[in-house]
Design a protein around this motif. Structure first.
Motif, PDB file in Angstrom:
ATOM      1  N   ALA A   1     -14.337 -20.948  16.737  1.00 13.36           N
ATOM      2  CA  ALA A   1     -14.109 -21.335  15.359  1.00 13.36           C
ATOM      3  C   ALA A   1     -14.776 -20.406  14.351  1.00 13.36           C
ATOM      4  CB  ALA A   1     -14.621 -22.750  15.153  1.00 13.36           C
ATOM      5  N   SER A   2     -14.877 -19.144  14.701  1.00 17.83           N
ATOM      6  CA  SER A   2     -15.588 -18.276  13.784  1.00 17.83           C
ATOM      7  C   SER A   2     -14.749 -17.876  12.581  1.00 17.83           C
ATOM      8  CB  SER A   2     -16.101 -17.045  14.515  1.00 17.83           C
ATOM      9  OG  SER A   2     -15.059 -16.450  15.231  1.00 17.83           O
ATOM     10  N   ALA A   3     -13.436 -18.112  12.658  1.00 21.99           N
ATOM     11  CA  ALA A   3     -12.618 -17.766  11.501  1.00 21.99           C
ATOM     12  C   ALA A   3     -12.501 -18.960  10.578  1.00 21.99           C
ATOM     13  CB  ALA A   3     -11.232 -17.325  11.944  1.00 21.99           C
ATOM     14  N   THR A   4     -13.354 -19.027   9.623  1.00 24.63           N
ATOM     15  CA  THR A   4     -13.212 -20.085   8.644  1.00 24.63           C
ATOM     16  C   THR A   4     -12.644 -19.458   7.387  1.00 24.63           C
ATOM     17  OG1 THR A   4     -15.415 -19.712   7.792  1.00 24.63           O
ATOM     18  CG2 THR A   4     -15.191 -21.311   9.553  1.00 24.63           C
TER      19      THR A   4
ATOM     20  N   MET B   1     -16.657 -15.629   3.482  1.00 25.69           N
ATOM     21  CA  MET B   1     -16.023 -14.877   4.548  1.00 25.69           C
ATOM     22  C   MET B   1     -15.013 -13.898   3.960  1.00 25.69           C
ATOM     23  SD  MET B   1     -16.586 -15.257   7.779  1.00 25.69           S
ATOM     24  CE  MET B   1     -15.936 -14.747   9.345  1.00 25.69           C
ATOM     25  N   VAL B   2     -14.242 -14.401   2.997  1.00 21.27           N
ATOM     26  CA  VAL B   2     -13.239 -13.547   2.364  1.00 21.27           C
ATOM     27  C   VAL B   2     -13.919 -12.361   1.686  1.00 21.27           C
ATOM     28  CG1 VAL B   2     -11.494 -13.432   0.545  1.00 21.27           C
ATOM     29  CG2 VAL B   2     -11.613 -15.432   2.040  1.00 21.27           C
ATOM     30  N   ARG B   3     -15.032 -12.652   1.005  1.00 23.97           N
ATOM     31  CA  ARG B   3     -15.717 -11.579   0.297  1.00 23.97           C
ATOM     32  C   ARG B   3     -16.291 -10.557   1.277  1.00 23.97           C
ATOM     33  NH1 ARG B   3     -19.725 -13.295  -4.313  1.00 23.97           N
ATOM     34  NH2 ARG B   3     -19.923 -14.947  -2.793  1.00 23.97           N
ATOM     35  N   THR B   4     -16.949 -11.060   2.316  1.00 26.69           N
ATOM     36  CA  THR B   4     -17.494 -10.144   3.316  1.00 26.69           C
ATOM     37  C   THR B   4     -16.378  -9.289   3.899  1.00 26.69           C
ATOM     38  OG1 THR B   4     -18.864 -12.015   3.904  1.00 26.69           O
ATOM     39  CG2 THR B   4     -19.131 -10.042   5.209  1.00 26.69           C
ATOM     40  N   THR B   5     -15.244  -9.938   4.186  1.00 29.98           N
ATOM     41  CA  THR B   5     -14.121  -9.222   4.769  1.00 29.98           C
ATOM     42  C   THR B   5     -13.645  -8.107   3.851  1.00 29.98           C
ATOM     43  OG1 THR B   5     -13.440 -11.248   5.867  1.00 29.98           O
ATOM     44  CG2 THR B   5     -11.816  -9.500   5.745  1.00 29.98           C
ATOM     45  N   THR B   6     -13.527  -8.443   2.568  1.00 29.92           N
ATOM     46  CA  THR B   6     -13.057  -7.436   1.615  1.00 29.92           C
ATOM     47  C   THR B   6     -14.000  -6.237   1.570  1.00 29.92           C
ATOM     48  OG1 THR B   6     -12.298  -9.311   0.321  1.00 29.92           O
ATOM     49  CG2 THR B   6     -12.163  -7.147  -0.711  1.00 29.92           C
ATOM     50  N   TYR B   7     -15.307  -6.529   1.455  1.00 29.96           N
ATOM     51  CA  TYR B   7     -16.266  -5.421   1.425  1.00 29.96           C
ATOM     52  C   TYR B   7     -16.189  -4.596   2.702  1.00 29.96           C
ATOM     53  CZ  TYR B   7     -18.515  -7.252  -2.765  1.00 29.96           C
ATOM     54  OH  TYR B   7     -18.764  -7.674  -4.048  1.00 29.96           O
TER      55      TYR B   7
ATOM     56  N   THR C   1     -11.680 -12.470  12.985  1.00 27.19           N
ATOM     57  CA  THR C   1     -12.034 -11.941  11.671  1.00 27.19           C
ATOM     58  C   THR C   1     -11.262 -10.657  11.338  1.00 27.19           C
ATOM     59  OG1 THR C   1     -13.864 -10.678  12.620  1.00 27.19           O
ATOM     60  CG2 THR C   1     -14.362 -12.867  11.798  1.00 27.19           C
ATOM     61  N   ILE C   2     -10.474 -10.163  12.271  1.00 28.22           N
ATOM     62  CA  ILE C   2      -9.658  -8.958  12.125  1.00 28.22           C
ATOM     63  C   ILE C   2     -10.505  -7.700  11.922  1.00 28.22           C
ATOM     64  CG2 ILE C   2      -7.839  -7.772  10.824  1.00 28.22           C
ATOM     65  CD1 ILE C   2      -6.630 -10.516  10.255  1.00 28.22           C
ATOM     66  N   ILE C   3     -11.298  -7.689  10.871  1.00 29.03           N
ATOM     67  CA  ILE C   3     -12.065  -6.469  10.597  1.00 29.03           C
ATOM     68  C   ILE C   3     -13.286  -6.383  11.517  1.00 29.03           C
ATOM     69  CG2 ILE C   3     -13.562  -7.373   8.755  1.00 29.03           C
ATOM     70  CD1 ILE C   3     -11.744  -4.039   8.549  1.00 29.03           C
TER      71      ILE C   3
ATOM     72  N   TRP D   1     -24.840 -13.419   4.544  1.00 30.51           N
ATOM     73  CA  TRP D   1     -24.304 -13.141   3.219  1.00 30.51           C
ATOM     74  C   TRP D   1     -24.189 -14.418   2.409  1.00 30.51           C
ATOM     75  CZ3 TRP D   1     -23.971  -9.715  -0.256  1.00 30.51           C
ATOM     76  CH2 TRP D   1     -22.947  -9.663  -1.182  1.00 30.51           C
ATOM     77  N   SER D   2     -23.698 -15.494   3.081  1.00 29.02           N
ATOM     78  CA  SER D   2     -23.518 -16.726   2.330  1.00 29.02           C
ATOM     79  C   SER D   2     -24.883 -17.343   2.016  1.00 29.02           C
ATOM     80  CB  SER D   2     -22.627 -17.713   3.089  1.00 29.02           C
ATOM     81  OG  SER D   2     -23.259 -18.139   4.252  1.00 29.02           O
ATOM     82  N   ARG D   3     -25.861 -17.147   2.914  1.00 32.48           N
ATOM     83  CA  ARG D   3     -27.201 -17.662   2.636  1.00 32.48           C
ATOM     84  C   ARG D   3     -27.796 -16.912   1.432  1.00 32.48           C
ATOM     85  NH1 ARG D   3     -30.464 -17.667   7.964  1.00 32.48           N
ATOM     86  NH2 ARG D   3     -28.424 -18.210   8.761  1.00 32.48           N
ATOM     87  N   PHE D   4     -27.579 -15.595   1.466  1.00 29.35           N
ATOM     88  CA  PHE D   4     -28.041 -14.753   0.370  1.00 29.35           C
ATOM     89  C   PHE D   4     -27.379 -15.196  -0.926  1.00 29.35           C
ATOM     90  CE2 PHE D   4     -27.203 -10.827  -2.144  1.00 29.35           C
ATOM     91  CZ  PHE D   4     -28.498 -10.590  -2.542  1.00 29.35           C
ATOM     92  N   GLY D   5     -26.049 -15.405  -0.837  1.00 29.55           N
ATOM     93  CA  GLY D   5     -25.286 -15.833  -2.016  1.00 29.55           C
ATOM     94  C   GLY D   5     -25.807 -17.158  -2.553  1.00 29.55           C
TER      95      GLY D   5
END
Lengths: 250, 288, 334
Positions: free
Chosen positions: C7-10, C15-21, C270-272, C322-326
């Motif tokens: 279930a790592s793809a939420t 997640m979207v932001r990390t993916t984009t970066y 996560t594709i990337i 990243w989300s913890r940081f955010g």
């Protein structure tokens, strides 16, 4: 009749889970199936929805003999169900849970191109469905993060999004708080009123069933022992006997 | 004549496969784990046989010590590694045992597993037995008898012992097993230990025939997987019948077409069977 | 479920932001490789291998990350593509615009037949059969050793051409491979957001429920299997042409293990993540195996460790960091 089973039977080893059941469901009804634990209610559900094939007998839905049809095929002709253990797509958003069902109904689940307009139409329909079950404000939440009662409501919403002619609900009130039970019960009545959908419910909460249903079928040891409106069921001798040592004293 | 000789050798192969597959079925039944590292336990057993023989111990001692050692390693692995992912989804257990297989194979490569070695047959078991007009090496007869005896012993133990009762209860229904007050942790430790020991026994007794090197267990693992699928995942009697079917097919295939083609034929057969009988010979394989 | 591999793809915003970066960084880094490896052609070749590995990783993630089917023999399709393309180049024409499409068509046909049986199995049987399939393809190389070269591998694949022009220069090769990778990544993201991708996710999330909303899970799984196999075969084909040879090592189960590792390391679905995992892993493997012989020990040990401590993969761990940081930043702002 929208749904009719004739002499439907399923054995597990030596156990007669369901034995020669004839069920008739009138269109637009709220029809409940009750009975002590192990009476064969859930097996009957599984036989009707194509989860398991019957050993004998037939299921006729909306004029078609659907015996042995797969769940996906039945869903396409308007037979939906919810689950005893709430069954949703936990890691997807609430609105996506419902949108999946809408896309499936529209037959576009396999496309890799979709116009923004049609996606918006699907999302807005999904929001409408969510509105009906009181989840409109929670559309962006992860489905698995919802409280238990809301998850159950979402399970129902997914079923409704298929615009079914009939929806089978497997113990929609099980494991819920008193408040949640009232909410879901109210929802069931309200859905029938506003959508005209036929609802078949398997339920343990007999008091609730008596209040909710137009007709009640009572099962014991895989067989139907009574089938009548609630008032008659209340006075039925066989039913009293079946439940004498059972979980309720209605 | 060739056919009769192949048939006998098929039975020999089937017996080894049976012994090996039982461990796979056992660990699956109790822990719902498909153990990709089972072949590595076989390799480890074979290599341990070589090490012990090289250190001057007789064959019989190696046959006793290697399985005990590998069995203890199995217990240790279950306690230290498998226990960490007990409640995770099935996917994780598959990946974990797969990684473990790589790890054990890697270690064996470093410990002399790059070279193919053969374990010497003890002098008492040399020679040839005449069965009718067919000559079968004495060692192969011994191998089959040992495998069959161990299998029977295990089945009797499963049937009659307290341990066997727990294993069968957990096999039928893990939750039920928990209700009966079975200490799941200790049971799993012992099951993984027994399973690893069985693989190691097959490895040691197989080493004079199949040789010993780091990846010797790969092929028998594939054959054992075909066995448990044919027999139905988790079905003991299915595994028994399937082991001999696979053994015979493999040996006949090798005799007439060569080993690699035999493997392909077996795969095609398994795939074809799955279309109609997805739950194995007795229709009792698990489908969850 | 949320702390499991399954279930790592939420769909969280972080997640979207990390993916984009990550996508931007990967694209920029990848594109810059030919600029700074000008004087070190060896590095460019290593980078090309990493790109091929990334394509294979992506192909497996299209299966595992979409429908949740776990393939332990993905090297089967990678190796199949390599051998078929190599043979076609040798025997028919070195024009890659002919041999590669040929390979893809052949893969689609074969993967559909095999996949038809495979996807109808439960998870565990599926996993076992995919492992066996890998061994079968391996065996096939030896059964047909007259054509495939058996033990010696397939040698003497001619220098391939594109539009009739020979492709020799390492930097040209790199751009071709990198172009295919970028196209595959973008296509994967596109599919993930399409109705098809969402239906696939539904199957991975809850197959039973998916059936009861009318999704034909069998054919949807088959589709994802075939797409995945075909992309893996494309990667294999590119490798054979790029490398000029193919060996049975491509079909070893260690190879399948590596591909799995890329995906698990990067984060399933996560594709990337798998793309990054493949690149990091390939380069690490190169340097570590030049120092030590016991690469497999580190590899296996690391594999076990990742599954136990970071089932969401490094990318998953990164996202949660990243989300913890955010969250702490948002907390500070309010």
């Amino acid at each position: 009749m929208i749904l009719e089973t004739s002499n439907i039977t399923k054995h597990f080893g030596g156990l007669k889970a369901v034995s020669g059941v004839n069920l008739k469901i009138a269109p637009g009804a709220i029809h409940s199936i009750i009975g002590p634990n192990g009476a064969g209610k859930t097996t009957l559900f599984n036989l009707i929805t194509g989860a398991i094939p019957p050993a004998a007998g037939h299921v006729v839905f909306d004029g078609n003999d659907v015996t042995g049809w797969s769940p996906e095929r039945l869903a396409k002709v308007g037979l939906a169900r919810t689950f005893q253990r709430t069954s949703i797509f936990k890691n997807l958003s609430v609105v996506e849970n419902v949108a999946l069902a809408i896309r499936s109904r529209e037959g576009v689940s396999r496309s890799i191109w979709q116009s923004t307009a049609s996606e918006q139409a699907i999302v807005s329909e999904a929001m409408d469905v969510l509105g009906k079950v009181g989840l409109r404000g929670r559309d962006k939440d992860k489905a698995g993060a919802l409280a238990h009662g809301y998850q159950r409501a979402l399970d129902i919403a997914i079923g409704l999004a298929l615009k079914p002619k009939l929806i089978l609900m497997d113990e929609p009130l099980a494991g819920m708080s008193r408040g949640d039970r009232e909410t879901i019960a109210a929802l069931i009545t309200e859905l029938r009123a506003s959508l005209g959908v036929t609802i078949v419910v398997v339920e343990h909460d007999v008091a609730m069933v008596m209040r909710l249903s137009d007709r009640i079928t009572v099962m014991q040891h895989g067989e139907v022992i009574a089938d009548a409106p609630p008032a008659e069921i209340r006075d039925n001798e066989a039913v009293r006997k079946a439940y004498l040592h059972g979980s309720f004293a209605a | 004549m060739l056919a009769a000789s192949l048939a006998l050798n098929g039975l020999v192969m089937g017996s080894v496969l049976l012994l090996f597959s039982l461990g796979l079925t056992l660990i699956y039944g109790v822990g719902r784990i498909v153990n990709f590292a089972h072949g590595a336990f076989f390799s480890l057993g074979a290599m341990a046989g070589i090490w012990l023989a090289n250190s001057g111990l007789p064959f019989w001692a190696a046959l006793l010590i290697a399985p005990i050692g590998v069995g203890l390693l199995g217990v240790l692995l279950d306690w230290a590694v498998f226990a960490r992912i007990r409640d995770r989804p099935m996917v994780d257990s598959l990946l974990l045992t797969f990684g473990l297989a790589l790890l054990i194979t890697g270690v064996l490569y470093e410990l002399g597993g790059r070279n193919v070695q053969i374990l010497a047959i003890p002098s008492a078991l040399q020679g040839v037995v005449d069965i009718g007009a067919i000559k079968l090496p004495m060692y192969r007869v011994f191998l089959s008898l040992l495998a069959i005896l161990l299998t029977i012993a295990l089945l009797l133990f499963l049937k009659n012992s307290d341990w066997g009762l727990r294993v069968r209860a957990a096999n039928d229904d893990p939750e039920m097993g928990a209700c009966l007050g079975i200490d799941r942790e200790n049971l799993m430790h012992s099951v993984v230990g027994v399973s690893a020991a069985l693989a190691a026994v097959s490895g040691v007794v197989g080493a004079p025939i199949f040789t010993a090197y780091a990846a010797v267990g790969d092929k028998i693992l594939i054959l054992a997987f075909m066995t448990v699928i044919l027999g139905g995942l988790g079905s003991l009697r299915g595994a028994i019948v399937a082991a001999y079917v696979v053994g015979l097919i493999t040996v006949f295939g090798e005799g007439y077409f060569g080993g690699q083609l035999a493997l392909m034929l077996l795969f095609v057969l398994v795939m074809a069977m799955l279309i109609n009988w997805p739950r194995g010979f007795f229709g009792e394989g698990r489908t969850e | 479920m949320s702390d499991s591999l399954a279930a790592s793809a939420t769909l969280s915003r972080d997640m979207v932001r990390t993916t984009t970066y990550a996508l931007v960084v990967v694209a920029a880094l990848g594109a810059s490789v030919p600029l700074w490896t000008g004087s070190m052609p060896f590095l460019l070749i290593l980078a090309s291998q990493a790109v091929i590995a990334a394509i294979v990783a992506l192909s497996l993630d299209l299966l595992m990350g979409s429908t949740g089917l776990l393939s332990f023999g993905h090297a089967a399709w990678y190796g199949f593509g390599a051998y078929l393309t190599g043979l076609a180049a040798k025997l028919l024409t070195p024009e890659m615009l002919i041999v590669l499409p040929l390979t893809l068509v052949a893969t689609i046909v074969l993967a559909t037949i095999i996949g038809f049986v495979l996807v109808r199995q439960i998870g565990k049987t599926f996993a076992i059969l995919t492992l066996a399939l890998g061994q079968i393809m391996f065996a096939l190389v030896f059964v047909m050793s007259g054509v495939t070269g058996g033990e010696d591998g397939l040698q003497g694949i001619p220098v391939p051409k594109a539009f009739g022009i020979p492709v020799v220069r390492p930097d040209v090769w790199y751009w071709i491979l990198y172009g295919v990778l970028l196209a595959a990544i973008l296509a994967s993201f596109h599919i993930r957001r399409s109705p098809l991708g969402k239906a696939w996710l539904a199957i991975r999330e809850n197959t039973e429920r998916a059936r009861f909303i009318g999704l034909d899970t069998g054919s949807l799984k088959l589709l994802s299997y075939v797409v995945s196999a075909t992309l893996a075969a494309l990667a294999g084909g590119l490798f054979a042409l790029f490398n000029g040879a193919a060996s049975s090592d491509l079909l070893n189960w260690f190879e399948s293990g590596k591909v799995l590792m890329y995906v698990v390391l990067g984060g399933v679905g996560t594709i990337i993540g798998p793309v990054i995992g493949a690149a990091v892993f390939t380069i690490t493997e190169h340097y570590v195996s030049s120092i030590t012989n016991s690469w497999l020990i580190y590899f296996g040990g690391f594999f076990v460790l990742i599954v136990i401590v970071a089932p969401g993969g490094l990318f998953g761990a990164l996202s949660s960091l990243w989300s913890r940081f955010g969250a702490s930043r948002r907390g500070a702002a309010s």
